[in-house]
Design a protein around this motif. Structure first.
Motif, PDB file in Angstrom:
ATOM      1  N   PRO A  65       0.813  -1.225   0.000  1.00  0.00           N
ATOM      2  CA  PRO A  65       0.000   0.000   0.000  1.00  0.00           C
ATOM      3  C   PRO A  65       0.848   1.277   0.000  1.00  0.00           C
ATOM      4  O   PRO A  65       0.429   2.297  -0.538  1.00  0.00           O
ATOM      5  CB  PRO A  65      -0.809  -0.109   1.301  1.00  0.00           C
ATOM      6  CG  PRO A  65      -0.822  -1.567   1.628  1.00  0.00           C
ATOM      7  CD  PRO A  65       0.454  -2.144   1.088  1.00  0.00           C
ATOM      8  N   ASP A  66       2.037   1.222   0.591  1.00  0.00           N
ATOM      9  CA  ASP A  66       2.865   2.436   0.663  1.00  0.00           C
ATOM     10  C   ASP A  66       3.666   2.702  -0.617  1.00  0.00           C
ATOM     11  O   ASP A  66       4.470   3.623  -0.675  1.00  0.00           O
ATOM     12  CB  ASP A  66       3.806   2.389   1.873  1.00  0.00           C
ATOM     13  CG  ASP A  66       4.898   1.331   1.712  1.00  0.00           C
ATOM     14  OD1 ASP A  66       4.890   0.597   0.692  1.00  0.00           O
ATOM     15  OD2 ASP A  66       5.765   1.249   2.598  1.00  0.00           O
ATOM     16  N   GLY A  67       3.467   1.845  -1.631  1.00  0.00           N
ATOM     17  CA  GLY A  67       4.154   2.091  -2.899  1.00  0.00           C
ATOM     18  C   GLY A  67       5.465   1.336  -3.030  1.00  0.00           C
ATOM     19  O   GLY A  67       6.079   1.343  -4.093  1.00  0.00           O
ATOM     20  N   SER A  68       5.893   0.673  -1.962  1.00  0.00           N
ATOM     21  CA  SER A  68       7.104  -0.143  -2.068  1.00  0.00           C
ATOM     22  C   SER A  68       6.705  -1.528  -2.598  1.00  0.00           C
ATOM     23  O   SER A  68       5.525  -1.833  -2.711  1.00  0.00           O
ATOM     24  CB  SER A  68       7.790  -0.253  -0.707  1.00  0.00           C
ATOM     25  OG  SER A  68       6.943  -0.909   0.217  1.00  0.00           O
ATOM     26  N   PHE A  69       7.706  -2.341  -2.904  1.00  0.00           N
ATOM     27  CA  PHE A  69       7.414  -3.656  -3.465  1.00  0.00           C
ATOM     28  C   PHE A  69       7.902  -4.753  -2.538  1.00  0.00           C
ATOM     29  O   PHE A  69       8.791  -4.538  -1.720  1.00  0.00           O
ATOM     30  CB  PHE A  69       8.103  -3.815  -4.825  1.00  0.00           C
ATOM     31  CG  PHE A  69       7.562  -2.889  -5.859  1.00  0.00           C
ATOM     32  CD1 PHE A  69       6.500  -3.261  -6.667  1.00  0.00           C
ATOM     33  CD2 PHE A  69       8.096  -1.621  -6.021  1.00  0.00           C
ATOM     34  CE1 PHE A  69       5.985  -2.396  -7.611  1.00  0.00           C
ATOM     35  CE2 PHE A  69       7.592  -0.740  -6.963  1.00  0.00           C
ATOM     36  CZ  PHE A  69       6.530  -1.129  -7.765  1.00  0.00           C
ATOM     37  N   LYS A  70       7.285  -5.930  -2.681  1.00  0.00           N
ATOM     38  CA  LYS A  70       7.757  -7.078  -1.911  1.00  0.00           C
ATOM     39  C   LYS A  70       7.758  -8.296  -2.814  1.00  0.00           C
ATOM     40  O   LYS A  70       6.984  -8.383  -3.770  1.00  0.00           O
ATOM     41  CB  LYS A  70       6.882  -7.320  -0.681  1.00  0.00           C
ATOM     42  CG  LYS A  70       5.465  -7.758  -1.025  1.00  0.00           C
ATOM     43  CD  LYS A  70       4.644  -8.016   0.218  1.00  0.00           C
ATOM     44  CE  LYS A  70       3.223  -8.406  -0.193  1.00  0.00           C
ATOM     45  NZ  LYS A  70       2.300  -8.447   0.913  1.00  0.00           N
ATOM     46  N   LEU A  71       8.660  -9.211  -2.499  1.00  0.00           N
ATOM     47  CA  LEU A  71       8.772 -10.453  -3.249  1.00  0.00           C
ATOM     48  C   LEU A  71       8.423 -11.571  -2.288  1.00  0.00           C
ATOM     49  O   LEU A  71       9.089 -11.736  -1.260  1.00  0.00           O
ATOM     50  CB  LEU A  71      10.206 -10.607  -3.762  1.00  0.00           C
ATOM     51  CG  LEU A  71      10.578 -11.926  -4.433  1.00  0.00           C
ATOM     52  CD1 LEU A  71       9.811 -12.118  -5.728  1.00  0.00           C
ATOM     53  CD2 LEU A  71      12.064 -11.968  -4.713  1.00  0.00           C
ATOM     54  N   THR A  72       7.341 -12.303  -2.584  1.00  0.00           N
ATOM     55  CA  THR A  72       6.946 -13.410  -1.721  1.00  0.00           C
ATOM     56  C   THR A  72       7.514 -14.693  -2.305  1.00  0.00           C
ATOM     57  O   THR A  72       7.333 -14.980  -3.487  1.00  0.00           O
ATOM     58  CB  THR A  72       5.407 -13.503  -1.622  1.00  0.00           C
ATOM     59  OG1 THR A  72       4.918 -12.228  -1.201  1.00  0.00           O
ATOM     60  CG2 THR A  72       4.987 -14.562  -0.625  1.00  0.00           C
ATOM     61  N   ASP A 128      12.332   1.093   0.372  1.00  0.00           N
ATOM     62  CA  ASP A 128      12.830   1.772  -0.823  1.00  0.00           C
ATOM     63  C   ASP A 128      11.731   1.716  -1.886  1.00  0.00           C
ATOM     64  O   ASP A 128      11.310   0.644  -2.292  1.00  0.00           O
ATOM     65  CB  ASP A 128      14.099   1.071  -1.325  1.00  0.00           C
ATOM     66  CG  ASP A 128      14.759   1.865  -2.439  1.00  0.00           C
ATOM     67  OD1 ASP A 128      14.144   1.968  -3.507  1.00  0.00           O
ATOM     68  OD2 ASP A 128      15.874   2.364  -2.243  1.00  0.00           O
ATOM     69  N   ARG A 129      11.279   2.890  -2.330  1.00  0.00           N
ATOM     70  CA  ARG A 129      10.190   2.933  -3.318  1.00  0.00           C
ATOM     71  C   ARG A 129      10.719   3.272  -4.711  1.00  0.00           C
ATOM     72  O   ARG A 129       9.954   3.592  -5.596  1.00  0.00           O
ATOM     73  CB  ARG A 129       9.149   3.973  -2.905  1.00  0.00           C
ATOM     74  CG  ARG A 129       8.426   3.630  -1.627  1.00  0.00           C
ATOM     75  CD  ARG A 129       7.319   4.627  -1.334  1.00  0.00           C
ATOM     76  NE  ARG A 129       6.763   4.424  -0.016  1.00  0.00           N
ATOM     77  CZ  ARG A 129       7.300   4.907   1.105  1.00  0.00           C
ATOM     78  NH1 ARG A 129       8.397   5.625   1.043  1.00  0.00           N
ATOM     79  NH2 ARG A 129       6.748   4.687   2.270  1.00  0.00           N
ATOM     80  N   SER A 130      12.020   3.220  -4.889  1.00  0.00           N
ATOM     81  CA  SER A 130      12.590   3.611  -6.175  1.00  0.00           C
ATOM     82  C   SER A 130      12.414   2.503  -7.212  1.00  0.00           C
ATOM     83  O   SER A 130      12.092   1.362  -6.884  1.00  0.00           O
ATOM     84  CB  SER A 130      14.078   3.923  -6.017  1.00  0.00           C
ATOM     85  OG  SER A 130      14.793   2.722  -5.802  1.00  0.00           O
ATOM     86  N   ALA A 131      12.669   2.872  -8.467  1.00  0.00           N
ATOM     87  CA  ALA A 131      12.600   1.884  -9.548  1.00  0.00           C
ATOM     88  C   ALA A 131      13.652   0.807  -9.323  1.00  0.00           C
ATOM     89  O   ALA A 131      13.465  -0.346  -9.716  1.00  0.00           O
ATOM     90  CB  ALA A 131      12.819   2.571 -10.887  1.00  0.00           C
ATOM     91  N   ASN A 132      14.759   1.183  -8.679  1.00  0.00           N
ATOM     92  CA  ASN A 132      15.818   0.200  -8.407  1.00  0.00           C
ATOM     93  C   ASN A 132      15.314  -0.930  -7.530  1.00  0.00           C
ATOM     94  O   ASN A 132      15.689  -2.083  -7.719  1.00  0.00           O
ATOM     95  CB  ASN A 132      17.019   0.868  -7.730  1.00  0.00           C
ATOM     96  CG  ASN A 132      18.144   1.111  -8.722  1.00  0.00           C
ATOM     97  OD1 ASN A 132      18.044   0.752  -9.893  1.00  0.00           O
ATOM     98  ND2 ASN A 132      19.210   1.713  -8.258  1.00  0.00           N
ATOM     99  N   SER A 133      14.474  -0.595  -6.564  1.00  0.00           N
ATOM    100  CA  SER A 133      13.924  -1.599  -5.658  1.00  0.00           C
ATOM    101  C   SER A 133      13.158  -2.646  -6.459  1.00  0.00           C
ATOM    102  O   SER A 133      13.341  -3.847  -6.279  1.00  0.00           O
ATOM    103  CB  SER A 133      13.003  -0.922  -4.648  1.00  0.00           C
ATOM    104  OG  SER A 133      12.192  -1.877  -4.007  1.00  0.00           O
ATOM    105  N   GLU A 134      12.317  -2.177  -7.376  1.00  0.00           N
ATOM    106  CA  GLU A 134      11.531  -3.097  -8.208  1.00  0.00           C
ATOM    107  C   GLU A 134      12.469  -3.917  -9.094  1.00  0.00           C
ATOM    108  O   GLU A 134      12.268  -5.109  -9.305  1.00  0.00           O
ATOM    109  CB  GLU A 134      10.546  -2.300  -9.058  1.00  0.00           C
ATOM    110  CG  GLU A 134       9.468  -3.158  -9.681  1.00  0.00           C
ATOM    111  CD  GLU A 134       8.477  -2.361 -10.516  1.00  0.00           C
ATOM    112  OE1 GLU A 134       7.581  -2.997 -11.078  1.00  0.00           O
ATOM    113  OE2 GLU A 134       8.613  -1.118 -10.606  1.00  0.00           O
ATOM    114  N   LYS A 135      13.515  -3.273  -9.600  1.00  0.00           N
ATOM    115  CA  LYS A 135      14.483  -3.943 -10.471  1.00  0.00           C
ATOM    116  C   LYS A 135      15.213  -5.052  -9.700  1.00  0.00           C
ATOM    117  O   LYS A 135      15.376  -6.169 -10.188  1.00  0.00           O
ATOM    118  CB  LYS A 135      15.484  -2.910 -10.987  1.00  0.00           C
ATOM    119  CG  LYS A 135      16.364  -3.404 -12.119  1.00  0.00           C
ATOM    120  CD  LYS A 135      17.391  -2.346 -12.492  1.00  0.00           C
ATOM    121  CE  LYS A 135      17.018  -1.617 -13.762  1.00  0.00           C
ATOM    122  NZ  LYS A 135      17.990  -0.589 -14.134  1.00  0.00           N
ATOM    123  N   ILE A 136      15.630  -4.732  -8.471  1.00  0.00           N
ATOM    124  CA  ILE A 136      16.350  -5.703  -7.638  1.00  0.00           C
ATOM    125  C   ILE A 136      15.456  -6.914  -7.356  1.00  0.00           C
ATOM    126  O   ILE A 136      15.871  -8.063  -7.501  1.00  0.00           O
ATOM    127  CB  ILE A 136      16.804  -5.051  -6.310  1.00  0.00           C
ATOM    128  CG1 ILE A 136      17.910  -4.022  -6.584  1.00  0.00           C
ATOM    129  CG2 ILE A 136      17.294  -6.106  -5.318  1.00  0.00           C
ATOM    130  CD1 ILE A 136      18.221  -3.102  -5.415  1.00  0.00           C
TER     131      ILE A 136
END
Length: 144
Positions: A27-34, A127-135
């Motif tokens: 919800p806060d715009g960050s990403f998670k990998l399950t 981390d809400r950056s594009a890098n976070s999603e990339k990682i």
């Protein structure tokens, strides 16, 4: 010729079986990998994946489930190098900053029958950056 029945079954199975790893947006715009693994296994697999992707693991704290890593995004490093002008070259004392890769905290947390991997900035904030999603995308490729 037609593929062997076993090979066909494997293809069908792969299509039905969900990936063991999925990325969701918080919800806060960050990403998670399950990842469908218990913590012990997820912790070990994430460590191996980071290594294969080319992260530098600076430190780790298993009790907190944190890998402290450096990641030099090849695109960003190249862009910064190209953006350096003559003035930058004269300010040689600043040149170290350009080549210093970003530092992140990769956090592995246990969650029911799965583990959740997230990326935090050096301060420990999501981390809400594009890098976070990339990682997380790179990790997902290794862990699925």
């Amino acid at each position: 010729g037609t593929p062997e029945p076993a090979a066909r079954a494997a293809v069908v199975q792969a299509a039905i079986a969900p990936d063991k790893a999925r990325i969701d947006k918080n919800p806060d715009g960050s990403f998670k990998l399950t990842v469908d693994d218990q913590f012990d296994r997820a912790w070990r697999r994430v460590g191996l994946a980071l290594d294969r992707i080319g992260f530098t693991v600076v430190d780790r704290d298993r009790s907190r489930g944190v890998y402290f890593v450096r990641y030099g995004d090849p695109d960003a490093v190249a862009a910064k190098k190209n953006a350096q002008g003559i003035l930058d070259k004269l300010q040689f004392w600043k040149s170290d900053e350009v080549d210093k890769p970003d530092q992140y905290q990769i956090v592995v947390a246990e969650s029911a029958q799965a583990s959740v991997v997230s990326v935090q900035d050096p301060g420990g904030a999501p981390d809400r950056s594009a890098n976070s999603e990339k990682i997380l995308g790179l990790l997902k490729e290794q862990l699925k």
